[in-house]
Design an enzyme around this catalytic site. Structure first.
Site, PDB file in Angstrom:
ATOM      1  N   THR A   1       4.318   2.368   5.692  1.00 27.94           N
ATOM      2  CA  THR A   1       2.927   1.909   5.637  1.00 27.94           C
ATOM      3  C   THR A   1       2.105   2.766   6.594  1.00 27.94           C
ATOM      4  O   THR A   1       2.582   3.087   7.686  1.00 27.94           O
ATOM      5  CB  THR A   1       2.765   0.416   6.032  1.00 27.94           C
ATOM      6  OG1 THR A   1       1.371   0.162   6.332  1.00 27.94           O
ATOM      7  CG2 THR A   1       3.578   0.025   7.250  1.00 27.94           C
ATOM      8  N   ILE A   2       0.892   3.094   6.195  1.00 27.59           N
ATOM      9  CA  ILE A   2       0.063   3.913   7.096  1.00 27.59           C
ATOM     10  C   ILE A   2      -0.328   3.140   8.358  1.00 27.59           C
ATOM     11  O   ILE A   2      -0.698   3.728   9.359  1.00 27.59           O
ATOM     12  CB  ILE A   2      -1.222   4.454   6.410  1.00 27.59           C
ATOM     13  CG1 ILE A   2      -2.149   3.312   5.989  1.00 27.59           C
ATOM     14  CG2 ILE A   2      -0.885   5.377   5.249  1.00 27.59           C
ATOM     15  CD1 ILE A   2      -3.574   3.761   5.702  1.00 27.59           C
ATOM     16  N   ASP A   3      -0.232   1.794   8.294  1.00 29.46           N
ATOM     17  CA  ASP A   3      -0.759   0.968   9.395  1.00 29.46           C
ATOM     18  C   ASP A   3       0.108   1.006  10.657  1.00 29.46           C
ATOM     19  O   ASP A   3      -0.373   0.668  11.742  1.00 29.46           O
ATOM     20  CB  ASP A   3      -0.886  -0.493   8.957  1.00 29.46           C
ATOM     21  CG  ASP A   3      -1.835  -0.680   7.790  1.00 29.46           C
ATOM     22  OD1 ASP A   3      -2.592   0.259   7.491  1.00 29.46           O
ATOM     23  OD2 ASP A   3      -1.814  -1.762   7.176  1.00 29.46           O
TER      24      ASP A   3
ATOM     25  N   ARG B   1      -5.849  -2.670   8.683  1.00 26.74           N
ATOM     26  CA  ARG B   1      -5.978  -4.126   8.579  1.00 26.74           C
ATOM     27  C   ARG B   1      -6.097  -4.724   9.978  1.00 26.74           C
ATOM     28  O   ARG B   1      -6.965  -4.329  10.719  1.00 26.74           O
ATOM     29  CB  ARG B   1      -4.778  -4.700   7.821  1.00 26.74           C
ATOM     30  CG  ARG B   1      -5.079  -6.031   7.181  1.00 26.74           C
ATOM     31  CD  ARG B   1      -4.070  -6.417   6.187  1.00 26.74           C
ATOM     32  NE  ARG B   1      -4.339  -5.809   4.887  1.00 26.74           N
ATOM     33  CZ  ARG B   1      -3.445  -5.731   3.918  1.00 26.74           C
ATOM     34  NH1 ARG B   1      -2.240  -6.180   4.095  1.00 26.74           N
ATOM     35  NH2 ARG B   1      -3.780  -5.202   2.766  1.00 26.74           N
TER      36      ARG B   1
ATOM     37  N   ASP C   1       5.790  -5.110   6.124  1.00 24.96           N
ATOM     38  CA  ASP C   1       6.435  -6.409   6.366  1.00 24.96           C
ATOM     39  C   ASP C   1       6.252  -7.411   5.224  1.00 24.96           C
ATOM     40  O   ASP C   1       7.141  -8.224   4.956  1.00 24.96           O
ATOM     41  CB  ASP C   1       6.020  -7.004   7.721  1.00 24.96           C
ATOM     42  CG  ASP C   1       4.523  -7.050   7.912  1.00 24.96           C
ATOM     43  OD1 ASP C   1       3.775  -6.635   6.990  1.00 24.96           O
ATOM     44  OD2 ASP C   1       4.081  -7.492   8.987  1.00 24.96           O
TER      45      ASP C   1
ATOM     46  N   ASP D   1       2.269  -1.103  11.534  1.00 26.32           N
ATOM     47  CA  ASP D   1       2.176  -2.455  12.111  1.00 26.32           C
ATOM     48  C   ASP D   1       3.448  -3.272  11.878  1.00 26.32           C
ATOM     49  O   ASP D   1       3.403  -4.496  11.849  1.00 26.32           O
ATOM     50  CB  ASP D   1       0.969  -3.190  11.503  1.00 26.32           C
ATOM     51  CG  ASP D   1       1.081  -3.321   9.990  1.00 26.32           C
ATOM     52  OD1 ASP D   1       1.951  -2.653   9.385  1.00 26.32           O
ATOM     53  OD2 ASP D   1       0.308  -4.096   9.406  1.00 26.32           O
TER      54      ASP D   1
ATOM     55  N   GLY E   1       0.838  -1.214   0.000  1.00 26.92           N
ATOM     56  CA  GLY E   1       0.000   0.000   0.000  1.00 26.92           C
ATOM     57  C   GLY E   1       0.869   1.258   0.000  1.00 26.92           C
ATOM     58  O   GLY E   1       1.861   1.323   0.716  1.00 26.92           O
TER      59      GLY E   1
ATOM     60  N   ARG F   1       0.951  -4.998  -5.566  1.00 21.56           N
ATOM     61  CA  ARG F   1       0.964  -6.198  -4.720  1.00 21.56           C
ATOM     62  C   ARG F   1       1.074  -7.358  -5.703  1.00 21.56           C
ATOM     63  O   ARG F   1       0.148  -7.597  -6.467  1.00 21.56           O
ATOM     64  CB  ARG F   1      -0.317  -6.299  -3.900  1.00 21.56           C
ATOM     65  CG  ARG F   1      -0.563  -5.118  -2.943  1.00 21.56           C
ATOM     66  CD  ARG F   1      -1.715  -5.453  -2.010  1.00 21.56           C
ATOM     67  NE  ARG F   1      -2.233  -4.278  -1.323  1.00 21.56           N
ATOM     68  CZ  ARG F   1      -1.716  -3.794  -0.185  1.00 21.56           C
ATOM     69  NH1 ARG F   1      -0.657  -4.355   0.348  1.00 21.56           N
ATOM     70  NH2 ARG F   1      -2.269  -2.746   0.402  1.00 21.56           N
TER      71      ARG F   1
ATOM     72  N   HIS G   1      -9.743   4.678   1.610  1.00 19.58           N
ATOM     73  CA  HIS G   1      -8.461   5.006   0.978  1.00 19.58           C
ATOM     74  C   HIS G   1      -8.064   6.469   1.046  1.00 19.58           C
ATOM     75  O   HIS G   1      -6.913   6.790   0.747  1.00 19.58           O
ATOM     76  CB  HIS G   1      -8.471   4.524  -0.483  1.00 19.58           C
ATOM     77  CG  HIS G   1      -8.330   3.033  -0.591  1.00 19.58           C
ATOM     78  ND1 HIS G   1      -9.398   2.194  -0.411  1.00 19.58           N
ATOM     79  CD2 HIS G   1      -7.255   2.248  -0.800  1.00 19.58           C
ATOM     80  CE1 HIS G   1      -8.981   0.935  -0.534  1.00 19.58           C
ATOM     81  NE2 HIS G   1      -7.697   0.944  -0.768  1.00 19.58           N
TER      82      HIS G   1
HETATM   83  O1  F6P Z   1      -1.583  -1.716   4.404  1.00 18.98           O
HETATM   84  C1  F6P Z   1      -2.155  -0.495   4.100  1.00 18.98           C
HETATM   85  C2  F6P Z   1      -3.614  -0.651   3.841  1.00 18.98           C
HETATM   86  O2  F6P Z   1      -4.137   0.634   3.525  1.00 18.98           O
HETATM   87  C3  F6P Z   1      -4.446  -1.295   4.956  1.00 18.98           C
HETATM   88  O3  F6P Z   1      -4.749  -0.400   5.991  1.00 18.98           O
HETATM   89  C4  F6P Z   1      -5.647  -1.752   4.196  1.00 18.98           C
HETATM   90  O4  F6P Z   1      -6.294  -2.808   4.825  1.00 18.98           O
HETATM   91  C5  F6P Z   1      -5.045  -2.199   2.892  1.00 18.98           C
HETATM   92  O5  F6P Z   1      -3.838  -1.485   2.732  1.00 18.98           O
HETATM   93  C6  F6P Z   1      -5.916  -1.969   1.679  1.00 18.98           C
HETATM   94  O6  F6P Z   1      -5.240  -2.428   0.577  1.00 18.98           O
HETATM   95  P1  F6P Z   1      -5.740  -2.207  -0.925  1.00 18.98           P
HETATM   96  O7  F6P Z   1      -5.583  -0.755  -1.254  1.00 18.98           O
HETATM   97  O8  F6P Z   1      -4.837  -3.069  -1.737  1.00 18.98           O
HETATM   98  O9  F6P Z   1      -7.158  -2.632  -0.941  1.00 18.98           O
END
Ligand code: F6P
Length: 345
Positions: A149-151, A195, A126, A153, A34, A95, A275
């Site tokens: 990553t914004i998470d 997530r 990760d 995590d 992401g 991805r 998003h």
């Molecule tokens: O890992 C970053 C993130 O924005 C998560 O918070 C979210 O669950 C996921 O990516 C969404 O991914 P995508 O944009 O591929 O749907």
């Protein structure tokens, strides 16, 4: 292990453990997973640091997708102009489902080697680091990770690029939601990204004065939640904000709002921030963090290091083994959730 550095003709020569000299002339940078606000600032810092050491730098487009498809091109100093303030990633991201297969990693490695690329800087979370580690181990390509990553995590680092911006974006939305929640005497369930992790939810909940924060570490049955809401209404509150982490299945906020409406008769609405939390101009915090991490990553790679992530601990930057980063989960932190609870009475 003997390790020494020799500077010759402004190039970097490394004497590494298995007694051969590596002449590091070319490295590549990519973003993966992401996107996160501040990734461009990290690219800029890594690229400019390497260029200043007379190293040629390539950009890999779309992360592992572009590594496999050979979307790799040299980056010049001028390509880094005017990007520090931009959200998203100029290198694009992706991805890749294919990259988990060894044959595609071999294809990617062959593309890198054909261009003479001897080291990689991976900006991502990760999952991206797991790919980098596999590539590095199988094909002997040194790699340094930058946590983006914004998470927030990622194990081994206090902070990740994009987290602060995402929290501020979500807070801005919550402030607006509060106005309408208050005008209509409503309960709002606001679902934030992250997530499985509750870091965004916890910070946004405290910063936005939420009445409750729901994460994997703080699961509250709907009846208990209704009881809490009714108690707060009895104390004189007329509206409430409940912040919930999205978890594995975004959209569960709708089920919760339905249950609250049906069981309590309270007027419950949902707002899924989604998003928009990934976009926008990076905050000063993220630009500075990304610039520090990017420069440090380039210097580590050029010093002959590999299989490390550059992260942060307090005000310091740290190097953490990618083995540790990819094999461990960052523990949740319930202290902010408890604080929000005690302050919302
Ligand atoms: O890992 C970053 C993130 O924005 C998560 O918070 C979210 O669950 C996921 O990516 C969404 O991914 P995508 O944009 O591929 O749907």
């Amino acid at each position: 292990m003997t390790k020494s550095l020799l500077h010759q003709n402004k190039r970097l020569f490394l004497f590494v453990k298995n007694n051969y000299y590596v002449f590091m002339k070319k490295i590549a940078v990519y973003t993966s997973g992401g996107d996160a606000p501040g990734m461009n600032a990290a690219i800029r810092a890594a690229v400019r640091t390497a260029l200043s050491k007379n190293i040629e730098v390539f950009g890999i487009m779309h992360g592992y997708v572009g590594m496999i498809a050979n979307q790799i091109a040299p980056l010049a100093k001028k390509d880094m102009a005017n990007i520090i303030q931009r959200g998203g990633t100029i290198l694009k991201t992706g991805r890749s489902a294919e990259f988990i297969k060894p044959e595609y990693r071999a294809k990617a490695a062959a593309n890198l080697k054909a261009l003479g690329i001897e080291g990689l800087i991976c900006i991502g979370g990760d999952g991206s680091f797991r790919g980098a580690q596999a590539l590095s181990t199988e094909h002997k390509i040194p790699v340094i990770g930058i946590c983006g990553t914004i998470d927030n995590d990622v194990y081994g680092t206090d902070d990740t690029i994009g987290f602060d911006t995402a929290v501020n974006t979500a807070l801005d939305a919550i402030d607006k939601i509060r106005d309408t929640a208050d005008s209509h005497d409503r309960v709002f369930i606001v679902e934030v990204m992250g997530r499985n992790s509750g870091y965004i939810a916890a910070q946004v909940g405290v910063g936005g004065g939420a009445e409750e924060i729901l994460t994997a570490d703080n699961i509250i049955p709907v009846d208990k939640l209704i009881e809490q809401l009714k108690e707060s209404y009895a104390r004189g509150k007329t509206s409430s904000i409940i912040v919930t982490a999205e978890g594995q299945k975004p959209g569960r906020a709708y089920d919760l709002a339905d249950a609250i409406r049906k069981k309590s008769g309270l007027d419950a609405k949902v707002c899924i921030l989604g998003h928009q939390q990934r976009g926008g101009k990076p905050t000063a915090h993220d630009r500075i963090l990304a610039s520090r991490l990017g420069a440090a990553a380039a210097l580590s790679l050029l010093a002959g290091k590999s299989n490390l992530m550059i992260g942060s601990k307090g005000a310091d930057l740290i190097e953490v083994s990618l083995d540790l980063v990819t094999k461990n989960e960052k523990p949740g932190d319930n202290t902010l959730i408890q604080l929000a609870k005690s302050l919302s009475v």
